[in-house]
Design an enzyme around this catalytic site. Structure first.
Site, PDB file in Angstrom:
ATOM      1  N   LYS A  79       0.865  -1.181   0.000  1.00  0.00           N
ATOM      2  CA  LYS A  79       0.000   0.000   0.000  1.00  0.00           C
ATOM      3  C   LYS A  79       0.897   1.225   0.000  1.00  0.00           C
ATOM      4  O   LYS A  79       2.042   1.158   0.452  1.00  0.00           O
ATOM      5  CB  LYS A  79      -0.875   0.005   1.257  1.00  0.00           C
ATOM      6  CG  LYS A  79      -2.090   0.898   1.155  1.00  0.00           C
ATOM      7  CD  LYS A  79      -3.264   0.205   0.521  1.00  0.00           C
ATOM      8  CE  LYS A  79      -4.395   1.181   0.240  1.00  0.00           C
ATOM      9  NZ  LYS A  79      -5.612   0.494  -0.225  1.00  0.00           N
ATOM     10  N   ASP A  86      -7.008   4.286  -4.590  1.00  0.00           N
ATOM     11  CA  ASP A  86      -7.688   4.188  -3.285  1.00  0.00           C
ATOM     12  C   ASP A  86      -8.276   5.579  -3.059  1.00  0.00           C
ATOM     13  O   ASP A  86      -8.468   6.324  -4.034  1.00  0.00           O
ATOM     14  CB  ASP A  86      -6.685   3.783  -2.179  1.00  0.00           C
ATOM     15  CG  ASP A  86      -7.367   3.455  -0.845  1.00  0.00           C
ATOM     16  OD1 ASP A  86      -7.970   2.383  -0.743  1.00  0.00           O
ATOM     17  OD2 ASP A  86      -7.310   4.276   0.089  1.00  0.00           O
TER      18      ASP A  86
HETATM   19  P1  NDP Z   1     -12.874   7.921  -2.940  1.00  0.00           P
HETATM   20  O1  NDP Z   1     -11.785   8.899  -2.748  1.00  0.00           O
HETATM   21  O2  NDP Z   1     -13.430   7.691  -4.287  1.00  0.00           O
HETATM   22  O3  NDP Z   1     -14.093   8.272  -1.977  1.00  0.00           O
HETATM   23  C1  NDP Z   1     -13.932   8.355  -0.585  1.00  0.00           C
HETATM   24  C2  NDP Z   1     -15.236   8.823   0.037  1.00  0.00           C
HETATM   25  O4  NDP Z   1     -15.127   8.734   1.448  1.00  0.00           O
HETATM   26  C3  NDP Z   1     -15.560  10.279  -0.265  1.00  0.00           C
HETATM   27  O5  NDP Z   1     -16.947  10.454  -0.267  1.00  0.00           O
HETATM   28  C4  NDP Z   1     -14.911  11.013   0.918  1.00  0.00           C
HETATM   29  O6  NDP Z   1     -15.510  12.249   1.210  1.00  0.00           O
HETATM   30  C5  NDP Z   1     -15.182  10.034   2.041  1.00  0.00           C
HETATM   31  N1  NDP Z   1     -14.116  10.152   3.048  1.00  0.00           N
HETATM   32  C6  NDP Z   1     -12.796   9.930   2.874  1.00  0.00           C
HETATM   33  N2  NDP Z   1     -12.113  10.164   4.011  1.00  0.00           N
HETATM   34  C7  NDP Z   1     -13.052  10.553   4.895  1.00  0.00           C
HETATM   35  C8  NDP Z   1     -12.974  10.926   6.253  1.00  0.00           C
HETATM   36  N3  NDP Z   1     -11.812  10.950   6.918  1.00  0.00           N
HETATM   37  N4  NDP Z   1     -14.148  11.243   6.889  1.00  0.00           N
HETATM   38  C9  NDP Z   1     -15.335  11.217   6.223  1.00  0.00           C
HETATM   39  N5  NDP Z   1     -15.453  10.863   4.916  1.00  0.00           N
HETATM   40  C10 NDP Z   1     -14.336  10.547   4.287  1.00  0.00           C
HETATM   41  O7  NDP Z   1     -12.314   6.545  -2.293  1.00  0.00           O
HETATM   42  P2  NDP Z   1     -12.819   5.053  -2.537  1.00  0.00           P
HETATM   43  O8  NDP Z   1     -14.283   5.031  -2.745  1.00  0.00           O
HETATM   44  O9  NDP Z   1     -11.916   4.441  -3.525  1.00  0.00           O
HETATM   45  O10 NDP Z   1     -12.450   4.388  -1.128  1.00  0.00           O
HETATM   46  C11 NDP Z   1     -13.397   4.329  -0.040  1.00  0.00           C
HETATM   47  C12 NDP Z   1     -12.968   3.236   0.938  1.00  0.00           C
HETATM   48  O11 NDP Z   1     -12.941   1.976   0.264  1.00  0.00           O
HETATM   49  C13 NDP Z   1     -11.574   3.399   1.555  1.00  0.00           C
HETATM   50  O12 NDP Z   1     -11.592   2.882   2.873  1.00  0.00           O
HETATM   51  C14 NDP Z   1     -10.712   2.512   0.674  1.00  0.00           C
HETATM   52  O13 NDP Z   1      -9.535   2.078   1.328  1.00  0.00           O
HETATM   53  C15 NDP Z   1     -11.675   1.353   0.435  1.00  0.00           C
HETATM   54  N6  NDP Z   1     -11.363   0.520  -0.714  1.00  0.00           N
HETATM   55  C16 NDP Z   1     -11.297   1.047  -1.976  1.00  0.00           C
HETATM   56  C17 NDP Z   1     -11.015   0.241  -3.047  1.00  0.00           C
HETATM   57  C18 NDP Z   1     -11.057   0.752  -4.450  1.00  0.00           C
HETATM   58  O14 NDP Z   1     -10.999  -0.075  -5.363  1.00  0.00           O
HETATM   59  N7  NDP Z   1     -11.168   2.034  -4.692  1.00  0.00           N
HETATM   60  C19 NDP Z   1     -10.697  -1.178  -2.873  1.00  0.00           C
HETATM   61  C20 NDP Z   1     -10.874  -1.662  -1.520  1.00  0.00           C
HETATM   62  C21 NDP Z   1     -11.171  -0.821  -0.494  1.00  0.00           C
HETATM   63  P3  NDP Z   1     -14.714  13.611   0.848  1.00  0.00           P
HETATM   64  O15 NDP Z   1     -14.785  13.712  -0.643  1.00  0.00           O
HETATM   65  O16 NDP Z   1     -15.445  14.674   1.569  1.00  0.00           O
HETATM   66  O17 NDP Z   1     -13.310  13.415   1.363  1.00  0.00           O
END
Ligand code: NDP
Length: 450
Positions: free
Chosen positions: A130, A170
């Site tokens: 990662k 991510d």
């Molecule tokens: P994105 O950046 O596309 O979206 C993240 C979302 O979560 C946004 O809506 C963001 O809001 C919100 N968010 C992020 N950090 C915070 C925080 N500290 N508090 C509140 N809201 C938060 O990321 P992904 O959708 O790719 O990832 C989401 C989760 O899924 C993560 O935990 C990631 O590790 C996990 N994941 C992702 C994979 C992938 O293929 N993308 C694979 C496996 C797991 P804002 O825009 O306001 O920051």
């Protein structure tokens, strides 16, 4: 016996904490795994003698570097870059890059550690890694994001490669960022290779990769619910986040006849009792992926409730799909979910439930799918992207989706195999941890003390 095991876990964890001070998320992730694996290791002394737990919690390599870049005003900004190469026993390091101001060594070590087990569960030959940076893409112009990505790759390129380490997206790293990173890698190395996954379709990407994590988390929820003789039709889903994972979770819930009623971002959450149908979802995708706006704008447009600074877990739902970030469901949230009749939690995000929340779910004996199993669909399709890159042959949408569904079903079966207790209750935490551990541990033993 239980007390002896508790003491062993305690001793192990105090050494790990002393060795990795201040890395609370890494401690949390390691403790969950060590707690569920310690009884298995005690019953199988070969793992104990090979000191697998001590070795598996120590990264093979940690890379930290300076990332200087010029902003639009011509001023120099400096961020910190990381890549954690955690374990390569069963394949090259594989795992995403996170760009978010909260990123630090402990968070990336937790994510890399989880990734080792997750990748093993997919049955594909991928080790765990990662990386990322404390860079915040929010509020930056496309040019600033490009200059940052180029500078980040100016160092990262020497540590990665199609047979060495293959990063992906991510939080904060989507198609735009992968494009800039790939372009710079190609420029420096003069080779067009599958060194990153999540690429655009026209230049080596796989169909279904953007959808895979969200789709996979919903497939996993469906498999869990099937064990109760039920399905997703008519089920109300609370989803958090509004990024990649959340968007495609909603899309798949709609396809399978359920109804998603919430979405969130770091500002707050929206509640739409009529459901986020495909038309509204298209609006969210435009809002988040192109305009890069806030979820509050959904509430203004569709005249629904917006709750600032809160998470959606107190809304009534049948299933919960946390899809934003770590530790976004605490004990109180978990109690509210159980009280309101939630029967299944499928973690699209990594470690979104605190240990106290997990305890509430397990005590209530609801279906709880931990992230390393439930969100493995993303990396699984990344693995399929690597296969297609090696073959230089793209598969159709149906082919990739069928393989994704099959992989999620197999992961579910593995969890049942190792997590079902005498009463018939399936503890997916234990199932995923032991199921993911065995293959990696056996490979480490076979490869000697390296
Ligand atoms: P994105 O950046 O596309 O979206 C993240 C979302 O979560 C946004 O809506 C963001 O809001 C919100 N968010 C992020 N950090 C915070 C925080 N500290 N508090 C509140 N809201 C938060 O990321 P992904 O959708 O790719 O990832 C989401 C989760 O899924 C993560 O935990 C990631 O590790 C996990 N994941 C992702 C994979 C992938 O293929 N993308 C694979 C496996 C797991 P804002 O825009 O306001 O920051």
């Amino acid at each position: 016996m239980e007390n002896v095991l508790d003491v062993k876990v305690g001793v192990f964890m105090s050494k790990l904490i002393a060795k990795n001070p201040g890395e609370s998320e890494f401690h949390q992730a390691a403790k969950e795994v060590v707690e569920s694996i310690m009884p298995f290791v005690e019953e199988n002394p070969k793992y104990k003698h090979a000191r697998i737990l001590e070795r598996i919690t120590e990264p093979e390599r940690v890379i930290m570097f300076r990332v200087p870049w010029l902003d639009d005003k011509g001023e120099i900004q400096v961020n910190r870059g990381f890549r954690i190469e955690m374990n390569s026993a069963i394949g090259p390091y594989k795992g995403g890059l996170r760009f978010h101001p909260t990123v630090n060594l402990g968070i990336l070590k937790f994510l890399a550690f989880e990734q080792v087990f997750k990748n093993s569960l997919t049955t594909l030959p991928m080790g765990g890694g990662k990386g990322g940076s404390d860079f915040d893409p929010k509020g930056k112009s496309d040019n600033e994001v490009m200059r940052f990505c180029q500078s980040f790759m100016n160092e990262l390129y020497r540590h990665i490669g199609g047979d060495t380490d293959i990063p992906a997206g991510d939080i904060g790293v989507g198609g735009r960022e992968i494009g800039f990173l790939f372009g710079q890698y190609k420029k420096i190395k003069n080779e067009f290779t599958g060194v990153l996954t999540g690429k655009g379709l026209e230049w080596g990407g796989s169909l279904i990769r953007p959808e895979a994590t969200g789709y996979g988390a919903v497939y996993f929820a469906e498999e869990m619910i099937k064990t109760k003789g039920d399905d997703l039709k008519g089920k109300i889903a609370a989803v958090s986040g509004s990024g990649n994972v959340a968007q495609y979770s909603v899309e798949k819930i709609n396809q399978l006849g359920g109804k998603a009623v919430t979405l969130s971002d770091s500002g707050g959450y929206i509640y739409d009792p009529d459901g986020i149908d495909n038309e509204k979802l298209a609006y969210v995708m435009e809002l988040k992926n192109i305009k890069r706006g806030r979820i509050k704008e959904y509430a203004d447009k569709y005249k629904v409730k917006y709750v600032e600074g809160e998470r959606p877990w107190k809304e009534k739902c049948d299933i919960a799909l946390p899809s934003a970030t770590q530790n976004e469901i605490n004990e109180e949230d978990a109690e509210a979910l159980v009280k309101n009749g939630c029967v299944a939690v499928s973690e699209g995000a990594n470690m979104p439930s605190t240990p106290e929340a997990v305890e509430v779910f397990l005590k209530a004996k609801i279906l709880f799918g931990p992230g390393k199993a439930a969100n493995a669909g993303g990396v699984a399709v990344s693995g399929l992207e690597m296969t297609q890159n090696s073959m230089r042959l793209p598969w159709s949408r149906e082919e990739v989706d069928n393989r994704l569904r099959m992989i999620m079903t197999n992961i579910h079966e593995t969890c049942v195999k190792y997590g079902k207790d005498k009463s018939g209750f399936i503890n997916y935490v234990i199932g995923a941890n032991i199921g993911g551990f065995i293959k990696v541990a056996d490979a480490m033993i076979a490869q000697g003390v390296v």
